[in-house]
Design an enzyme around this catalytic site. Structure first.
Site, PDB file in Angstrom:
ATOM      1  N   CYS A   2       0.870  -1.169   0.000  1.00 40.62           N
ATOM      2  CA  CYS A   2       0.000   0.000   0.000  1.00 40.62           C
ATOM      3  C   CYS A   2       0.907   1.219   0.000  1.00 40.62           C
ATOM      4  O   CYS A   2       2.112   1.103   0.213  1.00 40.62           O
ATOM      5  CB  CYS A   2      -0.861   0.046   1.262  1.00 40.62           C
ATOM      6  SG  CYS A   2      -1.907  -1.397   1.475  1.00 40.62           S
ATOM      7  N   ARG A  27       1.318   1.682  -6.005  1.00 41.82           N
ATOM      8  CA  ARG A  27       1.522   0.709  -4.920  1.00 41.82           C
ATOM      9  C   ARG A  27       0.214   0.040  -4.487  1.00 41.82           C
ATOM     10  O   ARG A  27       0.218  -0.860  -3.648  1.00 41.82           O
ATOM     11  CB  ARG A  27       2.130   1.410  -3.689  1.00 41.82           C
ATOM     12  CG  ARG A  27       3.521   1.965  -3.921  1.00 41.82           C
ATOM     13  CD  ARG A  27       4.041   2.604  -2.659  1.00 41.82           C
ATOM     14  NE  ARG A  27       4.203   1.649  -1.589  1.00 41.82           N
ATOM     15  CZ  ARG A  27       5.301   0.948  -1.357  1.00 41.82           C
ATOM     16  NH1 ARG A  27       6.354   1.106  -2.116  1.00 41.82           N
ATOM     17  NH2 ARG A  27       5.346   0.099  -0.354  1.00 41.82           N
ATOM     18  N   TRP A  71      -3.921  -1.567  -1.265  1.00 42.73           N
ATOM     19  CA  TRP A  71      -3.973  -2.805  -2.040  1.00 42.73           C
ATOM     20  C   TRP A  71      -4.433  -3.841  -1.029  1.00 42.73           C
ATOM     21  O   TRP A  71      -3.684  -4.256  -0.166  1.00 42.73           O
ATOM     22  CB  TRP A  71      -2.590  -3.135  -2.596  1.00 42.73           C
ATOM     23  CG  TRP A  71      -2.560  -4.426  -3.349  1.00 42.73           C
ATOM     24  CD1 TRP A  71      -2.093  -5.616  -2.906  1.00 42.73           C
ATOM     25  CD2 TRP A  71      -3.000  -4.654  -4.682  1.00 42.73           C
ATOM     26  NE1 TRP A  71      -2.229  -6.568  -3.879  1.00 42.73           N
ATOM     27  CE2 TRP A  71      -2.781  -6.014  -4.986  1.00 42.73           C
ATOM     28  CE3 TRP A  71      -3.581  -3.836  -5.664  1.00 42.73           C
ATOM     29  CZ2 TRP A  71      -3.110  -6.565  -6.210  1.00 42.73           C
ATOM     30  CZ3 TRP A  71      -3.901  -4.393  -6.888  1.00 42.73           C
ATOM     31  CH2 TRP A  71      -3.668  -5.745  -7.145  1.00 42.73           C
ATOM     32  N   ASN A  97       1.046   0.135   6.074  1.00 48.10           N
ATOM     33  CA  ASN A  97       1.405  -0.732   4.951  1.00 48.10           C
ATOM     34  C   ASN A  97       2.104  -1.940   5.550  1.00 48.10           C
ATOM     35  O   ASN A  97       2.975  -1.785   6.396  1.00 48.10           O
ATOM     36  CB  ASN A  97       2.341   0.031   4.008  1.00 48.10           C
ATOM     37  CG  ASN A  97       2.978  -0.873   2.973  1.00 48.10           C
ATOM     38  OD1 ASN A  97       2.345  -1.806   2.472  1.00 48.10           O
ATOM     39  ND2 ASN A  97       4.226  -0.604   2.652  1.00 48.10           N
ATOM     40  N   GLY A  98       1.732  -3.146   5.129  1.00 46.00           N
ATOM     41  CA  GLY A  98       2.374  -4.351   5.663  1.00 46.00           C
ATOM     42  C   GLY A  98       1.323  -5.362   6.056  1.00 46.00           C
ATOM     43  O   GLY A  98       0.138  -5.211   5.734  1.00 46.00           O
ATOM     44  N   GLU A 468       7.479 -22.204 -18.546  1.00 46.19           N
ATOM     45  CA  GLU A 468       7.413 -20.828 -18.052  1.00 46.19           C
ATOM     46  C   GLU A 468       8.582 -20.001 -18.599  1.00 46.19           C
ATOM     47  O   GLU A 468       8.405 -18.835 -18.959  1.00 46.19           O
ATOM     48  CB  GLU A 468       7.396 -20.834 -16.510  1.00 46.19           C
ATOM     49  CG  GLU A 468       7.389 -19.476 -15.845  1.00 46.19           C
ATOM     50  CD  GLU A 468       6.213 -18.578 -16.213  1.00 46.19           C
ATOM     51  OE1 GLU A 468       5.266 -19.020 -16.880  1.00 46.19           O
ATOM     52  OE2 GLU A 468       6.270 -17.389 -15.843  1.00 46.19           O
ATOM     53  N   LYS A 472       7.962 -16.630 -20.767  1.00 48.08           N
ATOM     54  CA  LYS A 472       8.519 -15.317 -20.404  1.00 48.08           C
ATOM     55  C   LYS A 472       9.324 -14.757 -21.557  1.00 48.08           C
ATOM     56  O   LYS A 472       9.212 -13.590 -21.898  1.00 48.08           O
ATOM     57  CB  LYS A 472       9.435 -15.410 -19.173  1.00 48.08           C
ATOM     58  CG  LYS A 472       8.774 -15.526 -17.813  1.00 48.08           C
ATOM     59  CD  LYS A 472       8.037 -14.302 -17.331  1.00 48.08           C
ATOM     60  CE  LYS A 472       6.598 -14.385 -17.750  1.00 48.08           C
ATOM     61  NZ  LYS A 472       5.664 -14.960 -16.804  1.00 48.08           N
ATOM     62  N   GLU A 475       7.050 -13.681 -24.610  1.00 39.72           N
ATOM     63  CA  GLU A 475       6.140 -12.545 -24.446  1.00 39.72           C
ATOM     64  C   GLU A 475       6.855 -11.213 -24.343  1.00 39.72           C
ATOM     65  O   GLU A 475       6.305 -10.195 -24.754  1.00 39.72           O
ATOM     66  CB  GLU A 475       5.157 -12.750 -23.279  1.00 39.72           C
ATOM     67  CG  GLU A 475       5.747 -12.710 -21.894  1.00 39.72           C
ATOM     68  CD  GLU A 475       4.662 -12.848 -20.815  1.00 39.72           C
ATOM     69  OE1 GLU A 475       4.921 -13.528 -19.815  1.00 39.72           O
ATOM     70  OE2 GLU A 475       3.581 -12.274 -20.968  1.00 39.72           O
ATOM     71  N   HIS A 491      11.119 -36.667 -30.650  1.00 42.93           N
ATOM     72  CA  HIS A 491       9.895 -37.129 -31.328  1.00 42.93           C
ATOM     73  C   HIS A 491       9.356 -36.069 -32.296  1.00 42.93           C
ATOM     74  O   HIS A 491       8.149 -35.886 -32.403  1.00 42.93           O
ATOM     75  CB  HIS A 491       8.834 -37.501 -30.292  1.00 42.93           C
ATOM     76  CG  HIS A 491       9.269 -38.626 -29.395  1.00 42.93           C
ATOM     77  ND1 HIS A 491       9.443 -39.920 -29.837  1.00 42.93           N
ATOM     78  CD2 HIS A 491       9.620 -38.621 -28.088  1.00 42.93           C
ATOM     79  CE1 HIS A 491       9.851 -40.679 -28.837  1.00 42.93           C
ATOM     80  NE2 HIS A 491       9.982 -39.915 -27.758  1.00 42.93           N
ATOM     81  N   LYS A 590      -2.764  -7.137 -18.903  1.00 42.18           N
ATOM     82  CA  LYS A 590      -2.486  -7.731 -17.600  1.00 42.18           C
ATOM     83  C   LYS A 590      -3.600  -8.676 -17.162  1.00 42.18           C
ATOM     84  O   LYS A 590      -3.382  -9.647 -16.473  1.00 42.18           O
ATOM     85  CB  LYS A 590      -2.290  -6.598 -16.575  1.00 42.18           C
ATOM     86  CG  LYS A 590      -1.826  -7.046 -15.210  1.00 42.18           C
ATOM     87  CD  LYS A 590      -0.373  -7.500 -15.227  1.00 42.18           C
ATOM     88  CE  LYS A 590       0.060  -8.191 -13.979  1.00 42.18           C
ATOM     89  NZ  LYS A 590       1.198  -9.100 -14.188  1.00 42.18           N
TER      90      LYS A 590
HETATM   91  C1  F6R Z   1       2.239 -14.289 -18.482  1.00 44.41           C
HETATM   92  C2  F6R Z   1       0.990 -13.922 -17.858  1.00 44.41           C
HETATM   93  C3  F6R Z   1      -0.255 -14.610 -18.307  1.00 44.41           C
HETATM   94  C4  F6R Z   1      -1.196 -14.853 -17.122  1.00 44.41           C
HETATM   95  C5  F6R Z   1      -2.536 -15.408 -17.614  1.00 44.41           C
HETATM   96  C6  F6R Z   1      -3.450 -15.767 -16.465  1.00 44.41           C
HETATM   97  O1  F6R Z   1       3.324 -13.593 -17.950  1.00 44.41           O
HETATM   98  O2  F6R Z   1       0.947 -13.073 -17.000  1.00 44.41           O
HETATM   99  O3  F6R Z   1       0.028 -15.799 -18.962  1.00 44.41           O
HETATM  100  O4  F6R Z   1      -0.581 -15.748 -16.254  1.00 44.41           O
HETATM  101  O5  F6R Z   1      -3.158 -14.449 -18.435  1.00 44.41           O
HETATM  102  O6  F6R Z   1      -3.691 -14.668 -15.675  1.00 44.41           O
HETATM  103  P1  F6R Z   1      -4.267 -14.808 -14.206  1.00 44.41           P
HETATM  104  O7  F6R Z   1      -3.226 -15.454 -13.368  1.00 44.41           O
HETATM  105  O8  F6R Z   1      -4.536 -13.400 -13.788  1.00 44.41           O
HETATM  106  O9  F6R Z   1      -5.497 -15.644 -14.300  1.00 44.41           O
END
Ligand code: F6R
Length: 595
Positions: A2, A27, A71, A97-98, A468, A472, A475, A491, A590
């Site tokens: 926060c 934050r 938050w 905050n915490g 993963e 990363k 993307e 294969h 996001k």
């Molecule tokens: C990759 C990424 C996405 C999310 C996916 C699911 O870095 O952020 O692949 O993991 O869109 O999102 P959540 O976890 O919010 O359901």
């Protein structure tokens, strides 16, 4: 995470607080509020953004005040859960905050002593504790209150009629901004940069008393001097704490995220998820984990961990696929993982599971999100807001919850459990070791950035880490990357190997070790350059791979934790090398709220 702000000086506090809060919204932004003191304390707060609060706020007169942007962690975003919080008489106001790990015990005790609580937050215990210990000296009361608190805090305390602010910190940042006949206390520098660039960083255990003319800092009752710094960052740079991108900052926050998420769960003796306890009593026969993207990779790692420690079969499924084809069986415990709590495919899966009578436990980072409202039970991760589109610290927090869940219900013997618990507690320092080795990863990223196609390979619990790592990289650097189970390359994908296609191999020293060394030899024989992610002390790998990133040795169950941090950094520095817009990659959002 926060944001908190305090102002004391010769100007009206309210507009200054609002301005500073706007700069702290990165934050946390689900609710906010201010308190201004003159003879009494006036408070206004709501579950809105700072701009909306500014429009609705009545004009409060006073030259001392505090503010907060939230938050949510304990209790969803709402007017009553927003800060500042007050004591019973409305004379002591606190922003915090915490996370207060022992707030349930403290709250119970305070209620028995006659205190009234109105919110669901952990923070509300603070003004009540201060009220309990106040016998004419606010500073002493704050000192006594923080002695009772287990957990993390940065707090600012305001008392009606007093021309001073008290600040205290432990495991959360807090700074003092020094102005001309005015002083500020804030979570971090960006909040106050519009007013002053003279800053003192409070240290662990410091208690600060700010007046319009200065600040006095005490630690363990003794007055201490803290150095003053001149900040040369812009406000934007300061929001990233000096890191070039939010993603890098968030990667570096992971040791704290591990501590915060585990801190909450490892201290409670009773099981974390009552629903699981109930189902266990009737006998859980299987478990279903559902998620999308990075959260799905956490589910895959969770599958390995739960299968090993609980000895039950686990299905990990992509939510969007499950929605069309997946079967559910009564008696299945369903765990749904979503950092945002708003992913449309995942929400649909929760509704579908509930429709067939399954009880659903959601693991999410956002208190009050749709997932938390529609699931039967929610376990919150404590990653704080993640700004970068690429998930890093939220994934780490998901892993911590999964480890703790599996360990809470484990059938492993007590020696194995004790050793796992010790391993879990060492993870922040192990992750820190990876972060401290960034230079080597940067060198590997320079090499990788020249290619357009990459394979990541891993076996067992590190197969999802390969997925993963590839996600990363693709993307944020726009390099085509695929994660593969290392036994599968022969294969089909072998047809693509050659000098233009490097392979990144995750090499754990477990029962898969010899097999993955063989896979590396096969890859080399087909001309692909090999980069290995290997444990410290692995001498053999240096002779096989062209480049080696070394990670600290941990129990195999925890190897995804250290490996994934190295791969996050590799993706980050590769994308940086290629000049990509790291925090906001093209075509991505996001939170994916469409199916
Ligand atoms: C990759 C990424 C996405 C999310 C996916 C699911 O870095 O952020 O692949 O993991 O869109 O999102 P959540 O976890 O919010 O359901």
């Amino acid at each position: 995470m926060c944001g908190i702000i305090g102002y004391i000086g010769d100007k009206q506090a309210q507009p200054i607080l609002l301005n500073c809060l706007g700069r702290l919204e990165y934050r946390g932004y689900d609710s906010c509020g201010v308190a201004v003191s003159s003879s009494g304390i006036e408070v206004y707060k709501d579950a809105v953004r700072v701009e909306a609060l500014g429009k609705a706020l009545p004009q409060f007169s006073g030259t001392v005040g505090i503010g907060h942007t939230r938050w949510a962690t304990h209790g969803g975003p709402s007017q009553v859960n927003a800060h500042p919080h007050l004591d019973c008489h409305g004379t002591i106001a606190v922003v915090h905050n915490g996370i207060i790990n022992n707030f349930r015990e403290l709250k119970r005790q305070l209620i028995n002593e006659g205190h009234n609580f109105v919110s669901e937050t952990d923070s509300e215990v603070i003004p009540h504790l201060i009220e309990k210990y106040y016998h004419g000296n606010l500073e002493e009361a704050v000192e006594a209150a923080v002695r009772d608190i287990e957990g993390s805090y940065a707090m600012i305390v305001l008392r009606a009629g007093e021309s001073r602010l008290i600040a205290a910190r432990k495991d959360c940042p807090l700074i003092v901004g020094i102005g001309d006949r005015e002083n500020f206390i804030a979570s971090d520098v960006p909040a106050i940069l519009g007013y002053t660039n003279r800053v003192i960083y409070l240290e662990e255990g410091d208690i600060g008393v700010a007046t319009p003319d200065g600040i006095k800092i005490r630690r363990d009752g003794i007055e201490v001097d803290r150095e003053e710094h001149k900040i040369l960052w812009s406000i934007e740079e300061a929001q990233k704490a000096g890191y070039e991108h939010f993603m890098l900052k968030e990667i570096h926050e992971q040791p704290k995220v591990i501590r915060d998420t585990l801190g909450e769960y490892t201290r409670v003796a009773e099981p974390v998820v009552d629903d699981l306890a109930v189902m266990r009593a009737v006998g859980i026969e299987s478990m279903l984990m559902l998620a999308c993207g990075t959260s799905y990779h956490a589910a895959l790692i969770g599958k390995y961990v739960v299968e090993e420690l609980l000895g039950i079969p686990v299905r990990a499924e992509i939510a969007s696929e499950f929605n069309y084809y997946g079967q559910t069986l009564a008696g299945t415990a369903a765990i749904v993982i979503t950092q945002s709590g708003e992913t449309a495919d995942t929400l649909r899966a929760i509704r579908r599971l509930k429709g067939v009578g399954c009880r659903v436990v959601a693991i999410t980072n956002v208190v009050g999100s749709t997932a938390s409202r529609i699931a039967n039970q929610t376990i919150y991760t404590r990653a704080g807001p993640e700004i970068s589109v690429a998930a890093t610290k939220s994934f780490m927090a998901q892993l911590m919850v999964l480890y703790w869940l599996a360990m809470s219900y484990s059938k492993a013997d007590s020696r194995r459990l004790a050793s796992l618990l010790m391993g879990l507690r060492q993870l922040p320092s192990k992750v820190q070791q990876v972060l401290d080795d960034e230079d080597k990863i940067l060198e590997c990223a320079k090499f990788l950035s020249r290619y357009e196609d990459v394979f990541f390979i891993g076996r067992g619990i590190n197969f999802p880490v390969a997925l993963e790592g590839a996600l990363k990289l693709k993307e944020i650097s726009y390099i085509h990357a695929e994660g593969y189970a290392s036994g599968e390359l022969k294969h089909g994908p072998f047809a693509l190997l050659g000098g233009d296609t490097p392979v990144i191999a995750i090499v754990a020293r477990d029962n898969t070790y010899e097999a993955i060394l063989t896979n590396i030899k096969e890859v080399k024989a087909r001309g692909s350059p090999v980069m290995a992610l290997a444990e410290e002390g692995d001498e053999a790998i240096g002779e096989l791979a062209d480049l080696v990133i070394t990670v600290p040795r941990v129990d195999t169950v925890f190897s995804p934790v250290v490996n994934v941090v190295a791969l996050q950094l590799l993706a980050y520095y590769t994308a940086k090398q290629r000049g990509c817009p790291i925090d906001f990659p093209r075509n991505l959002a996001k939170s994916v709220t469409v199916e």
